[in-house]
Design an enzyme around this catalytic site. Structure first.
Site: not given
Ligand code: RB5
Length: 146
Positions: A12, A69, A71, A102, A137
């Site tokens: 994203d 993304c 996080t 694994h 595994h």
């Molecule tokens: C975008 O602001 C953020 O929510 C997205 O990149 C991501 O971290 C969502 O899990």
């Protein structure tokens, strides 16, 4: 298309910049990279791009994918809904390595707001260079889908 050197990647807006850097890194190493988007820093819904990459891995079109993304959490949630997709959110090299040995992870997920460029390259390289161990595994990962 050679599945061993072809990788599909998507992100994203929050990880667009890191995606571009990883694309350049992989191209330099001789990988062919299919970019599923996003293609700029305009705000988008990560789910759209997570579905594109996870769908391509789930169907067997690509054997490996990378998702990013902010996080990595949202992309992980999306990708792991797809049959045969084993997406691993990693921010340390040991986890990236073990996700292959694994878990035979076929999607690597990174948080663009969590890892810096140098660590991200190390995570990607380790993940791509490490083979699944199989053995006990194999049955375990098969039982995820069964
Ligand atoms: C975008 O602001 C953020 O929510 C997205 O990149 C991501 O971290 C969502 O899990």
């Amino acid at each position: 298309m050679d599945k061993t050197t072809s990788i599909i990647i998507g992100s994203d807006h929050a990880a667009y910049e890191l995606k571009e850097k990883i694309k350049a890194y992989l191209s330099d190493k001789g990988y062919s990279v299919e970019d599923a988007g996003t293609h700029n820093e305009a705000s988008v819904n990560y789910v759209v791009f997570g579905k594109k990459v996870a769908g391509a891995v789930s169907s067997g079109q690509y054997s490996k994918g990378i998702l990013l993304c902010g996080t990595g959490l949202g992309m992980s949630m999306v990708a792991n809904r797809f049959p045969h997709v084993r997406a691993a959110l990693c921010s340390d090299v040991f986890s990236a390595r073990m996700s292959r040995i694994h878990n035979d992870a076929n999607v690597l997920v990174l948080g663009g707001r969590i890892v810096g460029d140098v660590l991200a390259f190390a995570l990607v390289q380790t993940w791509l260079d490490t083979a699944f161990e199989g053995g006990r595994h194999l049955e375990r990962i098969q039982s995820i889908d069964n």
